[in-house]
Write an enzyme that holds these catalytic residues in place. Structure first.
Site, PDB file in Angstrom:
ATOM      1  N   THR A 185       0.872  -1.174   0.000  1.00  0.00           N
ATOM      2  CA  THR A 185       0.000   0.000   0.000  1.00  0.00           C
ATOM      3  C   THR A 185       0.908   1.222   0.000  1.00  0.00           C
ATOM      4  O   THR A 185       1.982   1.186   0.582  1.00  0.00           O
ATOM      5  CB  THR A 185      -0.845   0.065   1.276  1.00  0.00           C
ATOM      6  N   LYS A 438      -5.823  11.931  -3.806  1.00  0.00           N
ATOM      7  CA  LYS A 438      -5.716  10.956  -4.898  1.00  0.00           C
ATOM      8  C   LYS A 438      -5.498  11.716  -6.196  1.00  0.00           C
ATOM      9  O   LYS A 438      -6.403  12.344  -6.715  1.00  0.00           O
ATOM     10  CB  LYS A 438      -7.007  10.153  -5.003  1.00  0.00           C
TER      11      LYS A 438
HETATM   12  P1  AMP Z   1      -5.708   1.384  -2.829  1.00  0.00           P
HETATM   13  O1  AMP Z   1      -5.310   0.490  -1.721  1.00  0.00           O
HETATM   14  O2  AMP Z   1      -4.575   2.176  -3.386  1.00  0.00           O
HETATM   15  O3  AMP Z   1      -6.460   0.663  -3.864  1.00  0.00           O
HETATM   16  O4  AMP Z   1      -6.676   2.494  -2.249  1.00  0.00           O
HETATM   17  C1  AMP Z   1      -7.826   2.138  -1.549  1.00  0.00           C
HETATM   18  C2  AMP Z   1      -8.591   3.353  -1.181  1.00  0.00           C
HETATM   19  O5  AMP Z   1      -9.002   4.072  -2.338  1.00  0.00           O
HETATM   20  C3  AMP Z   1      -9.881   3.048  -0.433  1.00  0.00           C
HETATM   21  O6  AMP Z   1      -9.666   2.802   0.925  1.00  0.00           O
HETATM   22  C4  AMP Z   1     -10.671   4.314  -0.696  1.00  0.00           C
HETATM   23  O7  AMP Z   1     -10.281   5.353   0.187  1.00  0.00           O
HETATM   24  C5  AMP Z   1     -10.246   4.698  -2.108  1.00  0.00           C
HETATM   25  N1  AMP Z   1     -11.233   4.229  -3.090  1.00  0.00           N
HETATM   26  C6  AMP Z   1     -11.178   3.117  -3.836  1.00  0.00           C
HETATM   27  N2  AMP Z   1     -12.254   3.032  -4.644  1.00  0.00           N
HETATM   28  C7  AMP Z   1     -13.015   4.116  -4.386  1.00  0.00           C
HETATM   29  C8  AMP Z   1     -14.262   4.603  -4.883  1.00  0.00           C
HETATM   30  N3  AMP Z   1     -14.937   3.963  -5.820  1.00  0.00           N
HETATM   31  N4  AMP Z   1     -14.735   5.750  -4.362  1.00  0.00           N
HETATM   32  C9  AMP Z   1     -14.059   6.427  -3.414  1.00  0.00           C
HETATM   33  N5  AMP Z   1     -12.887   6.026  -2.910  1.00  0.00           N
HETATM   34  C10 AMP Z   1     -12.363   4.892  -3.389  1.00  0.00           C
END
Ligand code: AMP
Length: 540
Positions: A185, A438
């Site tokens: 992560t 993000k």
């Molecule tokens: P990652 O581990 O890099 O995939 O990031 C995960 C994080 O991205 C989640 O805990 C959310 O905070 C954010 N995230 C992923 N998908 C969404 C979505 N569809 N809408 C809003 N936030 C999202």
């Protein structure tokens, strides 16, 4: 009393064997890093994965050893997914977009013995090499003709490495709970944390993602995963593709709208997968060139929230259902999706967009609830919001090499997101409990930026928030309270930050403010600031 059924192990090698046997002619098409389009079948992929397995064993790799990749979505990376995990080793897909210090940390922490790298990342790896502790050699993912001169020690050419090997190989049998791949992560504070998937969790996740309520993967599906194989296993699609013999179209390094459209036009995928920024680029290209997406039925979007305007544009201009998915590295990664339902068809379109904007319903295998800060579960009434907690067989139990479990005393994993759950089951992300930014699907730590900025003698206090950006969804905006008697300029601060954070982390603008709001416990209160400065960059 136990059931009387066989206990065959769920192994990743079984996927590629299955694809070879039952879907041998299904295609895998890749835009290569060298340029041309490459096209072959699952049958050839399976053979080459076995050649790779033989080569890996010759390099001395043994069960449990880790092999790193820095690579785009191409057929060679696909072979590594199967060849490495198939022999009981672990494939650590490293995200090349991370800050060099994080890359070094990950490669060393994972104890990668060999790195398989695309031509695009040779210079990057050369700059890290002196810091890499246990890497015995570097395999460049190319052929003899394109093999570059490199300073890397013990550099090998992938095609040379595998071409002299036999395509006969018997995949070993082992416990399905054996580790198969490792993704880190890109967390907000501290070092990245590793999530070590198992063969079992990977196969269960691939089944879930392929199911009728999600991606509907079958031997008639053609999928274009723009979501990178270096970030959470491209949402499991390489495995799902092999499981059902779906045609896969890999975009290689060309992720801009024009290149993605060229592949869509030539290969006719019915399912696209990617983060919102990629779709923004594609939609912009389609607008500029006056083209439409005739073959595509569904585009799965996740990684950050899909804007309503995007859902609407896909639907109204291209007749494409934008399926909103949510998940995280710790969840393999997908946890929810807004499937197209019969009920949606009868809804007023605006009401349907309301549903599509939500992150969707949990899949079977993902148990989900919300709780307050004291761990009390909150009602799923669409009003209450709290910490989003999950549990299930595709969710992390502990981070790689961590002594303590990542679960709370009730077995829940806290996602770090804040959400509502509606009575009919739709989950809706309200905010993150951490204020990460993000940018184009990648994370920028507001805390790291703030800490760097307050190191400047002219800065009394700093606060970083994500604000809307036309191309990257969000970019950081730095708010500064000047130190008494000091007059730092924006240029001063930017220059000061330049060698402290990755270039793409630098704030898009800096605003000087008289004071910053705080919570009762002295923490920065960002919610109001986000609202006030939401359109700061758009209106600039
Ligand atoms: P990652 O581990 O890099 O995939 O990031 C995960 C994080 O991205 C989640 O805990 C959310 O905070 C954010 N995230 C992923 N998908 C969404 C979505 N569809 N809408 C809003 N936030 C999202």
């Amino acid at each position: 009393m136990l059931g009387n059924m066989m206990s065959g192990q769920l192994l990743i090698s079984g996927l590629i064997e299955h694809a070879e046997k039952y879907h041998s002619d299904a295609e895998i098409v890749s835009r290569t890093v060298e340029g041309p389009i490459h096209r072959y079948t699952y049958s050839e992929a399976a053979k080459r994965s076995r050649q790779l397995a033989n080569a890996l064993e010759k390099l001395g790799l043994q069960e449990g050893d880790t092999v790193g990749t820095l690579a785009w979505n191409t057929y060679r990376h696909f072979e590594l997914y199967f060849g490495v995990s198939g022999i009981g080793c672990v494939v650590n897909t490293v995200n090349p977009r991370l800050f060099p210090e994080q890359l070094t940390y990950i490669i060393n922490h994972a104890e990668n013995q060999y790195l398989f790298i695309d031509l695009s990342f040779i210079e990057l790896v050369e700059s890290l090499e002196s810091e890499l502790e246990g890497v015995k050699g570097y395999v460049i993912l190319t052929d003899k003709e394109h093999m570059p001169d490199t300073k890397l020690n013990n550099a090998m050419c992938y095609e040379d490495l595998i071409s002299c090997e036999s395509d006969e190989f018997t995949w070993p049998e082992f416990d399905e709970n054996t580790a198969s791949s490792l993704c880190y992560t890109s967390g907000t504070t501290g070092n990245p944390k590793g999530v070590l998937y198992s063969h079992r969790s990977t196969i269960l996740h691939a089944w879930i993602v392929s199911s009728g309520n999600v991606a509907k993967v079958s031997s008639s599906t053609c999928i274009l995963p723009v979501v990178p194989m270096f970030h959470v296993n491209a949402w499991g699609i390489p495995y799902a593709g092999a499981m059902f013999g779906a045609k896969l179209v890999f975009p290689g390094p060309a992720l801009d709208g024009a290149s993605v459209y060229e592949l869509i036009d030539n290969e006719k995928p019915d399912l696209l997968m990617g983060v919102p920024t990629v779709w923004l680029g594609l939609l912009q290209h389609l607008n500029e060139t006056n083209q439409t997406l005739d073959c595509v039925e569904t585009a799965l979007v996740g990684g950050s929230a899909a804007p309503r305007a995007m859902i609407q544009e896909f639907e109204e201009k291209h007749d494409v259902f934008l399926m909103h998915g949510w998940g995280m590295t710790e969840m393999s990664p997908l946890g929810t999706a807004t499937s197209r339902t019969k009920e949606m068809e009868d809804l007023d379109i605006e009401r349907r967009y309301d549903l599509q904007q939500k992150q969707g319903k949990a899949f079977f295998g993902v148990n989900m609830t919300i709780a307050d800060d004291y761990g009390n579960e909150l009602p799923h009434d669409g009003v209450a919001f709290g910490r989003l907690l999950v549990k299930g067989p595709t969710i992390v139990e502990r981070y790689y090499k961590a002594e303590e479990s990542a679960m709370d005393e009730n077995g829940w994993f806290d996602t770090g997101d804040v959400a509502k759950i509606h009575p009919e089951g739709y989950m809706e992300i309200v905010d993150r409990s951490k204020d990460v930014i993000k940018s184009g699907g990648e994370w920028i730590s507001s805390i790291d930026l703030e800490n760097a900025a307050v190191g400047h003698p002219g800065v009394a206090e700093a606060c970083v928030i994500g604000v809307l950006h036309a191309k990257w969804d969000e970019r950081p905006l730095l708010l500064i309270v000047k130190a008494a008697g000091q007059e730092p300029s924006k240029e001063d601060i930017n220059t000061f930050l330049e060698d402290k954070v990755a270039k793409w982390w630098l704030p898009d603008d800096i605003v000087f403010v008289e004071e910053l709001p705080h919570t009762a416990t002295g923490k920065l209160l960002k919610t109001g600031l986000r609202k006030d400065f939401k359109n700061h960059l758009i209106n600039k």
